[in-house]
Design a protein around this motif. Structure first.
Motif, PDB file in Angstrom:
ATOM      1  N   SER A 276       0.368   5.806   7.365  1.00  0.00           N
ATOM      2  CA  SER A 276      -0.830   4.510   7.739  1.00  0.00           C
ATOM      3  C   SER A 276      -0.536   3.567   7.252  1.00  0.00           C
ATOM      4  O   SER A 276       0.787   3.202   7.067  1.00  0.00           O
ATOM      5  CB  SER A 276      -1.839   5.413   6.091  1.00  0.00           C
ATOM      6  OG  SER A 276      -1.211   5.398   4.992  1.00  0.00           O
ATOM      7  N   LEU A 277      -1.415   2.407   7.371  1.00  0.00           N
ATOM      8  CA  LEU A 277      -0.812   1.133   7.610  1.00  0.00           C
ATOM      9  C   LEU A 277      -1.744   0.614   6.857  1.00  0.00           C
ATOM     10  O   LEU A 277      -3.637   1.432   6.790  1.00  0.00           O
ATOM     11  CB  LEU A 277      -1.054   0.698   9.262  1.00  0.00           C
ATOM     12  CG  LEU A 277      -0.391   1.661   9.933  1.00  0.00           C
ATOM     13  CD1 LEU A 277      -0.802   2.114  10.918  1.00  0.00           C
ATOM     14  CD2 LEU A 277       0.677   0.506  10.823  1.00  0.00           C
ATOM     15  N   HIS A 278      -1.671  -0.137   6.105  1.00  0.00           N
ATOM     16  CA  HIS A 278      -2.427  -1.072   5.201  1.00  0.00           C
ATOM     17  C   HIS A 278      -2.035  -2.466   5.000  1.00  0.00           C
ATOM     18  O   HIS A 278      -0.435  -2.471   4.835  1.00  0.00           O
ATOM     19  CB  HIS A 278      -1.936  -0.580   3.414  1.00  0.00           C
ATOM     20  CG  HIS A 278      -2.476   0.974   3.499  1.00  0.00           C
ATOM     21  ND1 HIS A 278      -3.829   1.357   2.996  1.00  0.00           N
ATOM     22  CD2 HIS A 278      -1.776   2.113   4.073  1.00  0.00           C
ATOM     23  CE1 HIS A 278      -3.788   2.370   3.390  1.00  0.00           C
ATOM     24  NE2 HIS A 278      -2.316   3.004   3.507  1.00  0.00           N
ATOM     25  N   ASP A 279      -3.002  -3.725   5.682  1.00  0.00           N
ATOM     26  CA  ASP A 279      -3.231  -5.006   5.807  1.00  0.00           C
ATOM     27  C   ASP A 279      -4.413  -5.454   4.968  1.00  0.00           C
ATOM     28  O   ASP A 279      -4.785  -5.062   4.624  1.00  0.00           O
ATOM     29  CB  ASP A 279      -3.354  -5.303   6.898  1.00  0.00           C
ATOM     30  CG  ASP A 279      -3.545  -6.858   6.751  1.00  0.00           C
ATOM     31  OD1 ASP A 279      -2.479  -7.257   6.443  1.00  0.00           O
ATOM     32  OD2 ASP A 279      -3.374  -7.275   8.246  1.00  0.00           O
ATOM     33  N   GLU A 280      -3.740  -5.971   3.717  1.00  0.00           N
ATOM     34  CA  GLU A 280      -4.835  -6.751   2.617  1.00  0.00           C
ATOM     35  C   GLU A 280      -4.030  -8.640   2.574  1.00  0.00           C
ATOM     36  O   GLU A 280      -2.987  -9.086   2.142  1.00  0.00           O
ATOM     37  CB  GLU A 280      -4.064  -6.286   1.211  1.00  0.00           C
ATOM     38  CG  GLU A 280      -3.898  -4.635   1.099  1.00  0.00           C
ATOM     39  CD  GLU A 280      -3.705  -4.522  -0.362  1.00  0.00           C
ATOM     40  OE1 GLU A 280      -3.733  -4.782  -0.996  1.00  0.00           O
ATOM     41  OE2 GLU A 280      -2.540  -3.819  -0.806  1.00  0.00           O
ATOM     42  N   PRO A 281      -4.908  -9.081   3.509  1.00  0.00           N
ATOM     43  CA  PRO A 281      -4.632 -10.609   4.067  1.00  0.00           C
ATOM     44  C   PRO A 281      -4.821 -11.397   2.986  1.00  0.00           C
ATOM     45  O   PRO A 281      -4.226 -12.069   2.420  1.00  0.00           O
ATOM     46  CB  PRO A 281      -5.994 -11.128   4.068  1.00  0.00           C
ATOM     47  CG  PRO A 281      -5.968  -9.087   4.908  1.00  0.00           C
ATOM     48  CD  PRO A 281      -6.241  -8.084   3.954  1.00  0.00           C
ATOM     49  N   ALA A 282      -5.352 -10.855   1.371  1.00  0.00           N
ATOM     50  CA  ALA A 282      -5.910 -12.240   0.136  1.00  0.00           C
ATOM     51  C   ALA A 282      -4.325 -11.688  -0.519  1.00  0.00           C
ATOM     52  O   ALA A 282      -3.944 -12.274  -1.203  1.00  0.00           O
ATOM     53  CB  ALA A 282      -6.567 -11.016  -0.406  1.00  0.00           C
ATOM     54  N   ARG A 283      -3.518 -11.034  -0.126  1.00  0.00           N
ATOM     55  CA  ARG A 283      -2.207 -10.936  -0.773  1.00  0.00           C
ATOM     56  C   ARG A 283      -0.663 -11.563  -0.199  1.00  0.00           C
ATOM     57  O   ARG A 283      -0.950 -11.187   1.418  1.00  0.00           O
ATOM     58  CB  ARG A 283      -1.309  -9.267  -1.437  1.00  0.00           C
ATOM     59  CG  ARG A 283      -2.897  -8.819  -1.881  1.00  0.00           C
ATOM     60  CD  ARG A 283      -1.880  -7.013  -2.434  1.00  0.00           C
ATOM     61  NE  ARG A 283      -0.827  -6.883  -2.557  1.00  0.00           N
ATOM     62  CZ  ARG A 283      -0.267  -6.117  -3.806  1.00  0.00           C
ATOM     63  NH1 ARG A 283      -1.366  -5.593  -4.472  1.00  0.00           N
ATOM     64  NH2 ARG A 283       0.568  -5.995  -3.504  1.00  0.00           N
ATOM     65  N   ALA A 284       0.131 -11.861  -1.148  1.00  0.00           N
ATOM     66  CA  ALA A 284       1.279 -12.669   0.075  1.00  0.00           C
ATOM     67  C   ALA A 284       2.049 -11.591   0.397  1.00  0.00           C
ATOM     68  O   ALA A 284       2.721 -11.742   1.198  1.00  0.00           O
ATOM     69  CB  ALA A 284       2.064 -13.815  -1.073  1.00  0.00           C
ATOM     70  N   ASP A 285       2.207 -10.529  -0.155  1.00  0.00           N
ATOM     71  CA  ASP A 285       2.845  -9.753   0.690  1.00  0.00           C
ATOM     72  C   ASP A 285       2.244  -8.313   0.944  1.00  0.00           C
ATOM     73  O   ASP A 285       1.922  -7.329   0.357  1.00  0.00           O
ATOM     74  CB  ASP A 285       3.504  -8.999  -0.466  1.00  0.00           C
ATOM     75  CG  ASP A 285       2.870  -8.528  -2.177  1.00  0.00           C
ATOM     76  OD1 ASP A 285       1.942  -8.726  -2.172  1.00  0.00           O
ATOM     77  OD2 ASP A 285       3.766  -7.368  -2.758  1.00  0.00           O
ATOM     78  N   ARG A 286       1.308  -7.954   2.301  1.00  0.00           N
ATOM     79  CA  ARG A 286       0.080  -8.222   2.593  1.00  0.00           C
ATOM     80  C   ARG A 286       0.875  -6.708   3.824  1.00  0.00           C
ATOM     81  O   ARG A 286      -0.379  -5.803   2.975  1.00  0.00           O
ATOM     82  CB  ARG A 286      -0.467  -8.537   3.257  1.00  0.00           C
ATOM     83  CG  ARG A 286       0.008  -9.586   4.163  1.00  0.00           C
ATOM     84  CD  ARG A 286      -0.611 -10.641   5.364  1.00  0.00           C
ATOM     85  NE  ARG A 286      -1.931 -10.383   6.217  1.00  0.00           N
ATOM     86  CZ  ARG A 286      -3.004 -10.763   6.920  1.00  0.00           C
ATOM     87  NH1 ARG A 286      -2.161 -12.490   6.826  1.00  0.00           N
ATOM     88  NH2 ARG A 286      -3.712 -10.010   7.755  1.00  0.00           N
ATOM     89  N   ARG A 288       1.642  -3.083   4.026  1.00  0.00           N
ATOM     90  CA  ARG A 288       2.374  -2.007   3.569  1.00  0.00           C
ATOM     91  C   ARG A 288       2.067  -1.354   4.663  1.00  0.00           C
ATOM     92  O   ARG A 288       0.532  -1.050   5.389  1.00  0.00           O
ATOM     93  CB  ARG A 288       1.934  -1.432   2.294  1.00  0.00           C
ATOM     94  CG  ARG A 288       2.052  -2.789   1.356  1.00  0.00           C
ATOM     95  CD  ARG A 288       2.204  -2.360   0.176  1.00  0.00           C
ATOM     96  NE  ARG A 288       2.167  -3.733  -1.172  1.00  0.00           N
ATOM     97  CZ  ARG A 288       1.862  -4.362  -1.733  1.00  0.00           C
ATOM     98  NH1 ARG A 288       1.628  -4.813  -1.228  1.00  0.00           N
ATOM     99  NH2 ARG A 288       2.643  -4.895  -2.600  1.00  0.00           N
ATOM    100  N   ILE A 289       2.765  -0.254   4.543  1.00  0.00           N
ATOM    101  CA  ILE A 289       3.263   1.718   5.225  1.00  0.00           C
ATOM    102  C   ILE A 289       3.270   2.776   4.763  1.00  0.00           C
ATOM    103  O   ILE A 289       4.375   2.162   3.372  1.00  0.00           O
ATOM    104  CB  ILE A 289       3.909   1.043   6.916  1.00  0.00           C
ATOM    105  CG1 ILE A 289       5.281   1.278   6.198  1.00  0.00           C
ATOM    106  CG2 ILE A 289       3.625   0.187   8.122  1.00  0.00           C
ATOM    107  CD1 ILE A 289       5.926   1.564   8.050  1.00  0.00           C
ATOM    108  N   ARG A 290       3.146   3.764   4.707  1.00  0.00           N
ATOM    109  CA  ARG A 290       3.160   5.085   4.220  1.00  0.00           C
ATOM    110  C   ARG A 290       4.455   5.798   5.289  1.00  0.00           C
ATOM    111  O   ARG A 290       3.479   5.790   6.660  1.00  0.00           O
ATOM    112  CB  ARG A 290       2.600   5.666   3.590  1.00  0.00           C
ATOM    113  CG  ARG A 290       1.370   5.567   1.956  1.00  0.00           C
ATOM    114  CD  ARG A 290       1.142   6.169   1.846  1.00  0.00           C
ATOM    115  NE  ARG A 290       0.471   7.635   2.624  1.00  0.00           N
ATOM    116  CZ  ARG A 290      -0.229   8.259   1.459  1.00  0.00           C
ATOM    117  NH1 ARG A 290      -0.130   8.314   0.487  1.00  0.00           N
ATOM    118  NH2 ARG A 290      -0.288   9.825   1.808  1.00  0.00           N
ATOM    119  N   VAL A 291       5.585   6.078   5.267  1.00  0.00           N
ATOM    120  CA  VAL A 291       6.697   6.707   5.825  1.00  0.00           C
ATOM    121  C   VAL A 291       6.606   8.011   5.338  1.00  0.00           C
ATOM    122  O   VAL A 291       6.578   8.306   4.416  1.00  0.00           O
ATOM    123  CB  VAL A 291       7.173   6.248   5.750  1.00  0.00           C
ATOM    124  CG1 VAL A 291       8.619   6.979   7.194  1.00  0.00           C
ATOM    125  CG2 VAL A 291       7.283   4.571   7.017  1.00  0.00           C
TER     126      VAL A 291
END
Length: 354
Positions: A276-286, A288-291
């Motif tokens: 899965s893929l996760h993009d959180e624009p409000a965060r500096a470390d935006r 993330r993926i799950r492998v």
């Protein structure tokens, strides 16, 4: 119970447990052999002597497998259910008995163990889980059934119907198996630091607390977890048991406390598929993926890791790999974000493979 067993379920069970059908039959019945034993399987359901033949067959299986006939009959009739067992050894009591207090304690521990495995599958590895479990975890755990106990010494049986999400539900059983092996090996090493490297196997503080609870109220008795896989969803793993020696419970309980306050970091490489893929624009470390894949130097190959990517280019590469079903490799430092174990990848250490 045996009257409800079908010829089809009996035949698949025999094949799954190593029996072989002989080319010659006997008066229309199929003959199956295993070592020095033969059993007869009726030609079809509803035959006049069918119930008698099935009773005789289950009795032979009970002798071969050294299990109760009723337990075997339940397994035959449940082709799409994994089976777990949790064996405790109450000191000073005959086989088949435990104290009321120890029994209640063990049941609560079984629930904690299954719940933590489900959370590791749904939420990824955590040093310790924060807050209440999600509805997805609740659905998985609510599916689990507590069966009748049996002797030798005192065994809690659990059935996990695979239901409408067989692959996901099976992953909970496999996750629990892998985590139990990792905890056993770390406890056998006798060094609490060995538990730091078990988080990628789905070991959490909650899992350790649950396992420690199976060691009796005092935490020193041996115990065992067993697994038998639903034949309707074949597994590469054979039926197996993971045993914990006397005194392991105390070590595992200490490890639970260590994981709750761990600030451990370690160099890790994970190779696998982007789940899965996760993009959180409000965060500096935006990004993330799950492998899901293999962690270098870790035992087993069913691992799920949160991976924090360094930049948008790496995230776009992960999207493309996910769409093309390509493997990826990420290298970095496994560290704690809140309670979650997260692989932090520096620039140029994320790649799409072939």
């Amino acid at each position: 119970m045996t009257g409800s067993l079908t010829v089809a379920d009996i035949s698949t069970y025999l094949e799954h447990t190593g029996w072989r059908r002989r080319p010659d039959g006997w008066r229309g019945a199929a003959v199956w052999s295993h070592d020095a034993y033969d059993v007869l399987v009726p030609a079809r359901d509803g035959m006049g002597d069918g119930d008698l033949r099935v009773h005789e067959l289950v009795d032979v299986l009970a002798t071969v497998e050294q299990r109760e006939p009723a337990e075997i009959a339940r397994d035959i009739g449940s082709p799409l259910a994994d089976q777990h067992w949790y064996r405790t050894f109450a000191a000073g009591l005959p086989s088949g008995f435990t104290t009321l207090k120890a029994g209640l304690h063990a049941v609560h521990s079984v629930l904690a163990v299954v719940n933590s495995a489900a959370r590791a599958v749904i939420d990824g590895p955590h040093f310790a889980f924060a807050g209440k479990e999600s509805s997805a975890v609740e659905r998985l755990v609510d599916r689990v059934q507590l069966g009748p106990t049996r002797s030798g010494s005192y065994v809690f049986t659990v059935r996990v119907p695979l239901g409408e999400e067989p692959e996901l539900t099976r992953r909970v059983s496999l996750q629990l198996h892998d985590a139990a092996v990792a905890v056993r090996d770390a406890a056998a090493a006798g060094d609490l630091a060995a538990f730091d490297d078990t988080v990628t196997a789905g070991v959490s503080a909650e899992l350790c607390e649950g396992l420690a609870g199976l060691a009796g109220v005092a935490g020193r008795e041996p115990f065992e977890l067993g697994f038998r896989w639903a034949r309707g969803l074949p597994s590469d793993l054979p039926a197996t048991a993971v045993g914990f020696g006397e005194g392991y419970g105390e070590v595992i309980a200490e490890a639970a406390g260590r994981l709750r306050k761990s600030d451990h970091t370690a160099e890790v490489t994970v190779t696998g598929a982007v789940e899965s893929l996760h993009d959180e624009p409000a965060r500096a470390d935006r990004w993330r993926i799950r492998v899901r894949g293999e962690v270098a130097a870790a035992k087993g190959n069913r691992r799920v890791l949160w991976v924090r990517l360094p930049d948008q280019d790496a995230y776009h590469a992960a999207i493309a790999a996910h769409q093309a079903q390509q493997q990826v490799r990420a290298r970095g430092v496994l560290s704690r974000t809140s309670q979650r174990a997260e692989l932090i990848v520096p620039p140029n250490d994320f790649e799409v493979l072939g």
